[in-house]
Design an enzyme around this catalytic site. Structure first.
Site, mmCIF file in Angstrom:
data_model
loop_
_atom_site.group_PDB
_atom_site.id
_atom_site.type_symbol
_atom_site.label_atom_id
_atom_site.label_comp_id
_atom_site.label_asym_id
_atom_site.label_seq_id
_atom_site.Cartn_x
_atom_site.Cartn_y
_atom_site.Cartn_z
ATOM 1 C CB CYS A 1 -5.316 -8.882 -1.999
ATOM 2 S SG CYS A 1 -5.909 -8.860 -3.686
ATOM 3 C CB CYS B 1 -4.784 -5.879 -4.159
ATOM 4 S SG CYS B 1 -6.345 -6.766 -4.067
ATOM 5 C CG ASP B 2 -1.810 -4.800 -1.882
ATOM 6 O OD1 ASP B 2 -2.175 -3.763 -2.464
ATOM 7 O OD2 ASP B 2 -2.385 -5.265 -0.879
#
Lengths: 309, 309
Positions: free
Chosen positions: B133, B136-137
């Site tokens: 992701c 997300c990251d």
């Protein structure tokens, strides 16, 4: 030229800013004329924003948001936005002081504001028994009595919602019939937890330091009745804060529905390329912090997708 | 007869349960065969769930959720759901042990699972440099180098997203051309932060206690290359966890798109009355905790609205 202008600094605007800047957008400004946080900061108890075991006040809930959301480069401009309009491929944001700023993308997160009924005690007890949101505050009156003021679809739907939770619901309406859809009226009539208090207005909501204790209702003959219910829910309409989208000719910059709510798809796109809406201003908004925040994230990711495209 | 069966106990399912029970629904069961919390509990760092100033682990973020969401009467059943089917006006939920339960409404929150690439080191460093992701990251690799594995639309879009944040993106693909849309391919080609590593497979992702240090890539002639990038993003497809919606004849209980994602509207309604979907299983899901939670709230409010109607 801004990559993105976010209009409004409640949960939707802050989360949009977080996702936009953390996703690499460089020039992102959030316009909010007050303290970021939104109207939820006026709420005295919140127990349905996921992630917290204990009940928080609105101020407690929102306190960490600005710091969290602004640490990736989001700028907060303490200014009122008067208008957003198209300017060739981009948008022009006009501030109240007359300044004009160009932006490639816009996310409108200006929310909606419940109309006030203008009743004595309404302001004094707002957030302490007086509420505009059954989803938010209904549970605090579980197995207790509440009053609902209003006669439209929202008032009746919220009365039905409250009847699932509360011991009794007094539905107070100034006329002898409802403007709501016939089916909803029928459901209300059939619900034995709902008592109709028709042809009646509210003279006063009263209480003490602990909150609302009840209200004084007056019927068309002038007879007063003391309804001792500690919750008082007011649904006399919403002002959708879509003023910034109004154009000189009176039209809106993008499509809105009959109540002025901005029409969006699941990606929070309006019908105008580069213009997005998030939170309570959009159609079908459940008017919950977690939903507004989710909207903000979605809208920002849609902006990034557009910029990468 | 349940008022509502929630299938899946991640952020969407838990929030749906919170809103459903707090809204007065009496018999609400959440089926989750593991600990409630969902796949986010495997994440080592989360800084984009609004409301927390400091970075949390997935476990820390989700720890309060079950207690908060279950204190209004939501029941968690530790059971695997095999199938959901229509039974007259209601739904029949069939569990793995053969038990059958009737429910008036269903919210499917079973999510989606990224496909694994089957590379040495992939599991060992999952959440410690290996990610599925970018939203997300990606930010954890700001101004650093990352590798992206994959050749479809998602891989290329995520590579573009990462190129906005990271110093350099190695896009590793086993073929010499991409399956993605021509426009996206063009954008990737034009992006001077993205280096194409074509006709290549990954032999190993390596690192130490602190996480990934790089990967060994092998081209079609067998030449090895050591790419020293501390982030490794894998986009080789998603498994949409829609198995419970599969019917005996192979069709789905409700409309799904070409990838098997459930088609919903802004109220999380499917095309089947009483059947709702929330979170990563639905179309256009941004796959973020706050969005899944928002979906869960919306779906539960839609169930309550349906029951009041």
């Amino acid at each position: 030229m801004l990559d993105l202008a976010i209009i409004g600094g409640g949960p939707a605007g802050l989360t949009a800013g977080l996702y936009a800047t953390r996703g690499g957008l460089k020039n992102v400004v959030m316009y909010e004329m007050g303290l970021p946080g939104g109207q939820i900061t006026q709420s005295s108890e919140i127990e349905n924003y996921p992630g917290f075991e204990k009940v928080l006040t609105g101020m407690e809930l929102m306190e960490p948001w600005p710091k969290q959301c602004m640490r990736f480069g989001l700028k907060h401009e303490l200014a009122e936005v008067k208008n957003v309009s198209k300017m060739d491929e981009n948008f022009q944001v006009t501030l109240a002081n007359g300044d004009k700023v160009l932006a490639k993308n816009i996310i409108v997160c200006t929310g909606s504001t419940p109309k006030r009924a203008g009743i004595k005690g309404e302001d004094e007890f707002y957030g302490k028994g007086v509420s505009n949101c059954a989803t938010c505050d209904g549970f605090f009156y579980k197995d207790k009595e509440v009053s609902v003021l209003g006669g439209g679809d929202t008032a009746l739907e919220e009365a039905l919602y409250l009847a699932n939770i509360c011991k009794k619901v007094y539905l107070i309406h100034r006329r002898d019939s409802f403007r709501a859809s016939p089916h909803t009226v029928k459901r209300v009539m059939e619900n034995d937890k709902i008592e109709l208090v028709l042809n009646s207005t509210v003279k006063e909501i009263y209480g003490d330091e602990s909150g609302v204790n009840g209200s004084i209702v007056v019927d068309k003959d002038g007879n007063e009745r003391d309804i001792k219910a500690p919750g008082f829910f007011i649904f006399v309409g919403m002002n959708v804060n879509n003023g910034v989208l109004k154009q000189e000719d009176g039209s809106f910059l993008c499509k809105v529905n009959e109540w002025g709510e901005v029409i969006v798809d699941l990606k929070m796109r309006t019908d105008v390329e580069g213009l997005f809406a998030a939170g309570d201003i959009r159609i079908e908004a459940p008017k919950q912090v977690v939903c507004a925040a989710g909207d903000g994230a979605v809208a920002a990711l849609s902006v990034i997708e557009r910029e990468n495209h």
